[in-house]
Scaffold this motif. Sequence first.
Motif, PDB file in Angstrom:
ATOM      1  N   ARG A 289       0.837  -1.203   0.000  1.00 42.51           N
ATOM      2  CA  ARG A 289       0.000   0.000   0.000  1.00 42.51           C
ATOM      3  C   ARG A 289       0.872   1.255   0.000  1.00 42.51           C
ATOM      4  O   ARG A 289       0.564   2.230  -0.694  1.00 42.51           O
ATOM      5  N   VAL A 290       1.938   1.242   0.769  1.00 43.29           N
ATOM      6  CA  VAL A 290       2.843   2.397   0.815  1.00 43.29           C
ATOM      7  C   VAL A 290       3.493   2.614  -0.547  1.00 43.29           C
ATOM      8  O   VAL A 290       3.606   3.756  -1.027  1.00 43.29           O
ATOM      9  N   GLN A 291       3.899   1.532  -1.191  1.00 43.83           N
ATOM     10  CA  GLN A 291       4.505   1.649  -2.520  1.00 43.83           C
ATOM     11  C   GLN A 291       3.517   2.213  -3.532  1.00 43.83           C
ATOM     12  O   GLN A 291       3.895   3.007  -4.398  1.00 43.83           O
ATOM     13  N   ASN A 292       2.248   1.835  -3.401  1.00 43.41           N
ATOM     14  CA  ASN A 292       1.217   2.387  -4.291  1.00 43.41           C
ATOM     15  C   ASN A 292       1.040   3.884  -4.056  1.00 43.41           C
ATOM     16  O   ASN A 292       0.890   4.663  -5.014  1.00 43.41           O
ATOM     17  N   LEU A 293       1.058   4.303  -2.796  1.00 47.27           N
ATOM     18  CA  LEU A 293       0.933   5.721  -2.492  1.00 47.27           C
ATOM     19  C   LEU A 293       2.149   6.499  -3.006  1.00 47.27           C
ATOM     20  O   LEU A 293       2.011   7.618  -3.508  1.00 47.27           O
ATOM     21  N   LEU A 294       3.319   5.910  -2.898  1.00 46.47           N
ATOM     22  CA  LEU A 294       4.531   6.555  -3.403  1.00 46.47           C
ATOM     23  C   LEU A 294       4.477   6.759  -4.913  1.00 46.47           C
ATOM     24  O   LEU A 294       4.976   7.757  -5.430  1.00 46.47           O
ATOM     25  N   SER A 295       3.873   5.811  -5.604  1.00 45.87           N
ATOM     26  CA  SER A 295       3.821   5.907  -7.070  1.00 45.87           C
ATOM     27  C   SER A 295       2.897   7.020  -7.544  1.00 45.87           C
ATOM     28  O   SER A 295       2.928   7.411  -8.711  1.00 45.87           O
ATOM     29  N   ASN A 296       2.085   7.551  -6.636  1.00 44.88           N
ATOM     30  CA  ASN A 296       1.159   8.627  -6.994  1.00 44.88           C
ATOM     31  C   ASN A 296       1.737  10.015  -6.744  1.00 44.88           C
ATOM     32  O   ASN A 296       1.011  11.009  -6.801  1.00 44.88           O
ATOM     33  N   GLU A 297       3.034  10.092  -6.451  1.00 46.39           N
ATOM     34  CA  GLU A 297       3.666  11.408  -6.276  1.00 46.39           C
ATOM     35  C   GLU A 297       3.581  12.198  -7.594  1.00 46.39           C
ATOM     36  O   GLU A 297       3.417  11.615  -8.656  1.00 46.39           O
ATOM     37  N   PRO A 298       3.707  13.526  -7.594  1.00 42.48           N
ATOM     38  CA  PRO A 298       4.017  14.359  -6.437  1.00 42.48           C
ATOM     39  C   PRO A 298       2.794  14.719  -5.617  1.00 42.48           C
ATOM     40  O   PRO A 298       1.680  14.623  -6.102  1.00 42.48           O
ATOM     41  N   PHE A 299       3.032  15.158  -4.397  1.00 48.62           N
ATOM     42  CA  PHE A 299       1.968  15.601  -3.505  1.00 48.62           C
ATOM     43  C   PHE A 299       1.959  17.125  -3.473  1.00 48.62           C
ATOM     44  O   PHE A 299       2.915  17.786  -3.853  1.00 48.62           O
ATOM     45  N   GLN A 300       0.850  17.697  -2.966  1.00 44.34           N
ATOM     46  CA  GLN A 300       0.742  19.146  -2.854  1.00 44.34           C
ATOM     47  C   GLN A 300       1.793  19.713  -1.895  1.00 44.34           C
ATOM     48  O   GLN A 300       2.226  20.841  -2.067  1.00 44.34           O
ATOM     49  N   ASP A 301       2.180  18.915  -0.890  1.00 42.06           N
ATOM     50  CA  ASP A 301       3.154  19.406   0.092  1.00 42.06           C
ATOM     51  C   ASP A 301       4.499  18.744  -0.133  1.00 42.06           C
ATOM     52  O   ASP A 301       5.217  18.468   0.793  1.00 42.06           O
ATOM     53  N   SER A 302       4.852  18.490  -1.382  1.00 44.91           N
ATOM     54  CA  SER A 302       6.029  17.680  -1.674  1.00 44.91           C
ATOM     55  C   SER A 302       7.358  18.372  -1.412  1.00 44.91           C
ATOM     56  O   SER A 302       8.404  17.783  -1.573  1.00 44.91           O
ATOM     57  N   THR A 303       7.330  19.643  -0.999  1.00 48.24           N
ATOM     58  CA  THR A 303       8.582  20.312  -0.645  1.00 48.24           C
ATOM     59  C   THR A 303       9.257  19.568   0.500  1.00 48.24           C
ATOM     60  O   THR A 303       8.637  19.321   1.527  1.00 48.24           O
ATOM     61  N   ARG A 304      10.499  19.206   0.304  1.00 45.48           N
ATOM     62  CA  ARG A 304      11.212  18.426   1.328  1.00 45.48           C
ATOM     63  C   ARG A 304      11.474  19.302   2.541  1.00 45.48           C
ATOM     64  O   ARG A 304      12.046  20.380   2.435  1.00 45.48           O
TER      65      ARG A 304
END
Length: 305
Positions: A289-304
Amino acid sequence: MGHSLCICSRGTVTIDNKRYYFIQKLGEGGFSYVDLVEGAHDGHFYALKRILCHDREGRKEAQHEMEMHQLISHPNVLSLNAFTFVNKGNKCEAWLLLPFVKKGSLWSELEKLRDKDSFMSESRILHIFEGICAGLQAIHEKNYAHRDLKPTNVLLDEDDKPVLMDLGSMNPARIEVKDSREAMTIQDWAAQRCTISYRAPELFRMESPCIIDEKTDIWSLGCVLYAMMMLQGPFDLIFQKGDSVALAVQNNISLPKSCRYSQGLQDLLTSIMVANPQERPDIAWVHNRVQNLLSNEPFQDSTRV
Protein backbone atom coordinates in the motif's frame (compact mmCIF):
# COMPACT_ATOMS: atom_id res chain seq x y z
CA MET A 1 31.56 -13.17 17.03
CA GLY A 2 34.77 -11.48 18.13
CA HIS A 3 37.51 -13.73 19.44
CA SER A 4 39.15 -11.21 21.73
CA LEU A 5 38.79 -7.74 23.11
CA CYS A 6 41.27 -5.90 25.31
CA ILE A 7 41.76 -2.41 26.59
CA CYS A 8 45.26 -1.73 25.20
CA SER A 9 45.57 1.89 26.38
CA ARG A 10 43.30 4.64 27.55
CA GLY A 11 40.75 5.36 24.83
CA THR A 12 41.69 2.40 22.66
CA VAL A 13 40.07 -1.02 22.29
CA THR A 14 40.97 -4.00 20.13
CA ILE A 15 38.36 -6.28 18.63
CA ASP A 16 39.33 -9.17 16.38
CA ASN A 17 42.89 -7.83 16.20
CA LYS A 18 41.67 -4.44 14.96
CA ARG A 19 42.15 -1.26 16.98
CA TYR A 20 39.44 1.32 17.55
CA TYR A 21 39.88 4.77 19.09
CA PHE A 22 37.30 6.10 21.52
CA ILE A 23 35.85 9.41 20.26
CA GLN A 24 32.89 10.27 22.50
CA LYS A 25 29.88 8.90 24.32
CA LEU A 26 26.73 8.70 22.19
CA GLY A 27 24.19 7.62 24.79
CA GLU A 28 23.23 5.18 27.51
CA GLY A 29 20.27 3.12 28.62
CA GLY A 30 19.38 1.10 31.66
CA PHE A 31 22.03 -1.58 31.15
CA SER A 32 23.98 -0.40 28.12
CA TYR A 33 26.27 2.36 26.86
CA VAL A 34 26.98 3.41 23.29
CA ASP A 35 30.26 5.06 22.32
CA LEU A 36 31.50 6.49 19.04
CA VAL A 37 34.77 4.82 17.99
CA GLU A 38 37.02 5.13 14.95
CA GLY A 39 38.71 2.18 13.27
CA ALA A 40 42.48 2.64 13.14
CA HIS A 41 42.61 0.29 10.14
CA ASP A 42 40.04 2.07 7.96
CA GLY A 43 39.28 5.49 9.48
CA HIS A 44 35.55 4.67 9.59
CA PHE A 45 33.31 5.53 12.52
CA TYR A 46 31.40 2.83 14.41
CA ALA A 47 28.99 2.67 17.33
CA LEU A 48 30.25 0.42 20.11
CA LYS A 49 27.38 -0.82 22.27
CA ARG A 50 28.41 -2.20 25.67
CA ILE A 51 25.77 -4.26 27.48
CA LEU A 52 26.25 -4.93 31.19
CA CYS A 53 25.53 -8.60 31.94
CA HIS A 54 24.86 -8.96 35.65
CA ASP A 55 24.17 -12.68 35.54
CA ARG A 56 23.87 -15.69 33.25
CA GLU A 57 20.46 -14.53 32.05
CA GLY A 58 21.90 -11.15 31.07
CA ARG A 59 24.65 -12.85 29.09
CA LYS A 60 22.04 -15.02 27.38
CA GLU A 61 20.00 -11.94 26.40
CA ALA A 62 23.08 -10.23 24.94
CA GLN A 63 23.92 -13.37 22.98
CA HIS A 64 20.34 -13.38 21.69
CA GLU A 65 20.65 -9.78 20.48
CA MET A 66 23.82 -10.68 18.59
CA GLU A 67 22.11 -13.68 16.99
CA MET A 68 19.18 -11.53 15.86
CA HIS A 69 21.58 -9.15 14.10
CA GLN A 70 23.18 -12.10 12.34
CA LEU A 71 19.81 -13.59 11.42
CA ILE A 72 18.57 -10.53 9.50
CA SER A 73 20.62 -9.26 6.57
CA HIS A 74 18.80 -6.30 5.03
CA PRO A 75 19.76 -2.69 4.22
CA ASN A 76 16.94 -1.41 6.46
CA VAL A 77 18.03 -3.43 9.51
CA LEU A 78 21.17 -2.49 11.43
CA SER A 79 24.03 -4.89 10.72
CA LEU A 80 26.65 -6.16 13.17
CA ASN A 81 30.35 -5.73 12.44
CA ALA A 82 31.77 -7.64 15.41
CA PHE A 83 30.73 -9.04 18.77
CA THR A 84 32.41 -10.41 21.86
CA PHE A 85 32.16 -10.78 25.63
CA VAL A 86 34.75 -9.25 27.95
CA ASN A 87 35.15 -10.14 31.60
CA LYS A 88 35.87 -7.39 34.10
CA GLY A 89 36.51 -8.97 37.47
CA ASN A 90 33.31 -10.73 38.48
CA LYS A 91 31.30 -8.81 35.89
CA CYS A 92 30.78 -9.42 32.19
CA GLU A 93 30.08 -7.04 29.33
CA ALA A 94 28.85 -7.81 25.83
CA TRP A 95 30.33 -5.58 23.15
CA LEU A 96 28.52 -5.04 19.84
CA LEU A 97 30.36 -3.12 17.12
CA LEU A 98 27.71 -1.53 14.91
CA PRO A 99 27.69 0.87 11.94
CA PHE A 100 27.53 4.52 12.98
CA VAL A 101 24.54 6.33 11.48
CA LYS A 102 25.43 10.01 11.75
CA LYS A 103 21.99 11.60 11.37
CA GLY A 104 20.61 9.92 14.48
CA SER A 105 17.14 8.59 15.21
CA LEU A 106 13.82 9.30 13.57
CA TRP A 107 12.65 10.63 16.93
CA SER A 108 15.42 13.22 17.06
CA GLU A 109 14.40 14.36 13.57
CA LEU A 110 10.77 14.70 14.67
CA GLU A 111 11.87 16.73 17.70
CA LYS A 112 13.81 19.12 15.46
CA LEU A 113 10.74 19.66 13.29
CA ARG A 114 8.56 20.22 16.35
CA ASP A 115 11.03 22.75 17.76
CA LYS A 116 10.90 24.66 14.46
CA ASP A 117 7.09 24.49 14.42
CA SER A 118 7.42 22.67 11.09
CA PHE A 119 6.19 19.34 9.75
CA MET A 120 7.31 16.39 7.65
CA SER A 121 6.17 16.40 4.05
CA GLU A 122 4.01 13.53 2.84
CA SER A 123 6.55 12.42 0.28
CA ARG A 124 9.24 12.28 2.95
CA ILE A 125 6.97 10.37 5.33
CA LEU A 126 6.24 7.77 2.64
CA HIS A 127 9.90 7.47 1.66
CA ILE A 128 10.97 6.80 5.25
CA PHE A 129 7.96 4.64 6.07
CA GLU A 130 8.52 2.46 3.00
CA GLY A 131 12.02 1.65 4.25
CA ILE A 132 10.73 0.87 7.74
CA CYS A 133 8.18 -1.50 6.21
CA ALA A 134 10.90 -3.17 4.10
CA GLY A 135 13.06 -3.79 7.17
CA LEU A 136 10.12 -5.06 9.22
CA GLN A 137 9.05 -7.34 6.37
CA ALA A 138 12.54 -8.88 6.34
CA ILE A 139 12.17 -9.64 10.06
CA HIS A 140 8.68 -11.11 9.66
CA GLU A 141 9.80 -13.28 6.74
CA LYS A 142 12.22 -14.94 9.16
CA ASN A 143 9.19 -15.68 11.38
CA TYR A 144 10.30 -13.20 14.02
CA ALA A 145 8.80 -10.01 15.42
CA HIS A 146 10.66 -6.88 16.53
CA ARG A 147 8.36 -6.19 19.54
CA ASP A 148 9.74 -2.69 20.29
CA LEU A 149 9.30 -0.67 17.12
CA LYS A 150 9.30 3.08 17.87
CA PRO A 151 10.87 6.27 16.45
CA THR A 152 13.88 6.06 18.79
CA ASN A 153 14.63 2.58 17.38
CA VAL A 154 14.73 3.84 13.79
CA LEU A 155 17.97 5.46 12.59
CA LEU A 156 18.13 7.74 9.54
CA ASP A 157 21.16 7.97 7.27
CA GLU A 158 22.05 11.05 5.24
CA ASP A 159 19.63 10.04 2.46
CA ASP A 160 16.76 9.48 4.93
CA LYS A 161 17.13 5.71 4.56
CA PRO A 162 15.69 4.23 7.78
CA VAL A 163 17.50 1.46 9.62
CA LEU A 164 15.77 -0.58 12.34
CA MET A 165 17.86 -1.05 15.47
CA ASP A 166 17.74 -2.46 19.01
CA LEU A 167 16.96 -6.08 18.17
CA GLY A 168 17.19 -7.33 21.76
CA SER A 169 13.40 -7.65 22.12
CA MET A 170 13.00 -9.73 18.95
CA ASN A 171 11.48 -13.17 19.46
CA PRO A 172 9.52 -15.76 17.45
CA ALA A 173 6.56 -14.16 15.69
CA ARG A 174 3.96 -16.64 16.94
CA ILE A 175 3.73 -17.30 20.68
CA GLU A 176 1.14 -19.76 21.90
CA VAL A 177 -0.41 -18.79 25.23
CA LYS A 178 -1.93 -21.89 26.81
CA ASP A 179 -3.15 -20.67 30.18
CA SER A 180 -3.45 -17.65 32.46
CA ARG A 181 -0.02 -18.26 33.98
CA GLU A 182 1.67 -18.07 30.60
CA ALA A 183 -0.42 -15.01 29.76
CA MET A 184 0.81 -13.24 32.89
CA THR A 185 4.42 -14.19 32.13
CA ILE A 186 4.20 -12.67 28.63
CA GLN A 187 2.41 -9.57 29.92
CA ASP A 188 5.20 -9.05 32.43
CA TRP A 189 7.82 -9.52 29.70
CA ALA A 190 6.00 -7.02 27.46
CA ALA A 191 5.83 -4.50 30.31
CA GLN A 192 9.63 -4.67 30.56
CA ARG A 193 10.61 -4.89 26.89
CA CYS A 194 7.85 -3.22 24.83
CA THR A 195 7.60 0.57 25.23
CA ILE A 196 4.19 1.33 26.73
CA SER A 197 3.03 4.07 24.33
CA TYR A 198 3.84 1.89 21.30
CA ARG A 199 2.66 -1.43 22.78
CA ALA A 200 -0.15 -3.32 21.05
CA PRO A 201 -3.50 -3.67 22.90
CA GLU A 202 -3.25 -7.47 23.10
CA LEU A 203 -0.05 -7.18 25.17
CA PHE A 204 -1.85 -5.26 27.95
CA ARG A 205 -4.76 -7.62 28.64
CA MET A 206 -4.04 -11.06 27.30
CA GLU A 207 -6.72 -13.67 26.77
CA SER A 208 -5.87 -17.31 27.38
CA PRO A 209 -5.62 -19.49 25.46
CA CYS A 210 -4.54 -17.34 22.51
CA ILE A 211 -1.73 -16.77 20.02
CA ILE A 212 0.34 -13.60 20.01
CA ASP A 213 1.84 -12.96 16.60
CA GLU A 214 3.69 -10.40 14.50
CA LYS A 215 0.57 -8.21 14.34
CA THR A 216 1.92 -6.55 17.52
CA ASP A 217 4.52 -4.95 15.24
CA ILE A 218 1.82 -3.69 12.86
CA TRP A 219 0.23 -1.73 15.69
CA SER A 220 3.60 -0.25 16.65
CA LEU A 221 4.20 0.53 12.98
CA GLY A 222 0.96 2.53 12.97
CA CYS A 223 2.12 4.45 16.03
CA VAL A 224 5.36 5.30 14.21
CA LEU A 225 3.41 6.54 11.17
CA TYR A 226 1.19 8.66 13.43
CA ALA A 227 4.31 10.12 15.07
CA MET A 228 5.70 11.14 11.68
CA MET A 229 2.41 12.81 10.79
CA MET A 230 1.78 14.54 14.14
CA LEU A 231 5.39 14.77 15.48
CA GLN A 232 4.44 12.74 18.56
CA GLY A 233 3.07 9.27 19.20
CA PRO A 234 -0.71 8.81 19.54
CA PHE A 235 -0.41 7.85 23.22
CA ASP A 236 2.63 9.88 24.30
CA LEU A 237 0.60 12.63 25.99
CA ILE A 238 -1.67 10.09 27.68
CA PHE A 239 1.36 8.38 29.19
CA GLN A 240 2.97 11.69 30.19
CA LYS A 241 -0.22 12.77 31.99
CA GLY A 242 -0.30 9.47 33.88
CA ASP A 243 -3.57 8.33 32.32
CA SER A 244 -4.19 4.72 31.28
CA VAL A 245 -2.54 3.79 27.98
CA ALA A 246 -4.02 0.28 28.33
CA LEU A 247 -7.52 1.82 28.21
CA ALA A 248 -6.71 4.34 25.48
CA VAL A 249 -5.44 1.73 23.01
CA GLN A 250 -8.82 0.00 23.02
CA ASN A 251 -10.36 2.94 21.14
CA ASN A 252 -10.09 3.69 17.44
CA ILE A 253 -7.42 6.19 16.51
CA SER A 254 -8.55 9.56 15.21
CA LEU A 255 -6.80 12.41 13.44
CA PRO A 256 -7.77 16.08 13.67
CA LYS A 257 -10.10 17.31 10.92
CA SER A 258 -7.44 19.84 9.97
CA CYS A 259 -4.94 17.07 9.14
CA ARG A 260 -2.68 18.32 6.32
CA TYR A 261 -2.10 14.89 4.78
CA SER A 262 -3.92 13.10 1.96
CA GLN A 263 -6.91 10.89 2.57
CA GLY A 264 -4.87 7.98 1.27
CA LEU A 265 -2.25 8.38 4.00
CA GLN A 266 -4.93 8.86 6.66
CA ASP A 267 -6.73 5.72 5.46
CA LEU A 268 -3.46 3.78 5.63
CA LEU A 269 -3.00 4.83 9.25
CA THR A 270 -6.52 3.88 10.33
CA SER A 271 -6.26 0.51 8.55
CA ILE A 272 -3.12 -0.32 10.53
CA MET A 273 -4.19 0.90 13.97
CA VAL A 274 -7.01 -1.53 14.64
CA ALA A 275 -7.40 -2.75 18.22
CA ASN A 276 -8.32 -6.29 17.18
CA PRO A 277 -5.09 -7.93 15.89
CA GLN A 278 -7.06 -10.32 13.67
CA GLU A 279 -8.38 -7.33 11.72
CA ARG A 280 -4.96 -5.76 11.20
CA PRO A 281 -3.23 -6.24 7.83
CA ASP A 282 0.09 -8.05 7.53
CA ILE A 283 3.33 -6.28 6.67
CA ALA A 284 3.23 -7.34 3.01
CA TRP A 285 -0.13 -5.57 2.57
CA VAL A 286 1.08 -2.44 4.35
CA HIS A 287 4.33 -2.34 2.35
CA ASN A 288 2.45 -2.75 -0.93
CA ARG A 289 0.00 0.00 0.00
CA VAL A 290 2.84 2.40 0.82
CA GLN A 291 4.51 1.65 -2.52
CA ASN A 292 1.22 2.39 -4.29
CA LEU A 293 0.93 5.72 -2.49
CA LEU A 294 4.53 6.56 -3.40
CA SER A 295 3.82 5.91 -7.07
CA ASN A 296 1.16 8.63 -6.99
CA GLU A 297 3.67 11.41 -6.28
CA PRO A 298 4.02 14.36 -6.44
CA PHE A 299 1.97 15.60 -3.51
CA GLN A 300 0.74 19.15 -2.85
CA ASP A 301 3.15 19.41 0.09
CA SER A 302 6.03 17.68 -1.67
CA THR A 303 8.58 20.31 -0.65
CA ARG A 304 11.21 18.43 1.33
CA VAL A 305 11.19 19.60 4.94
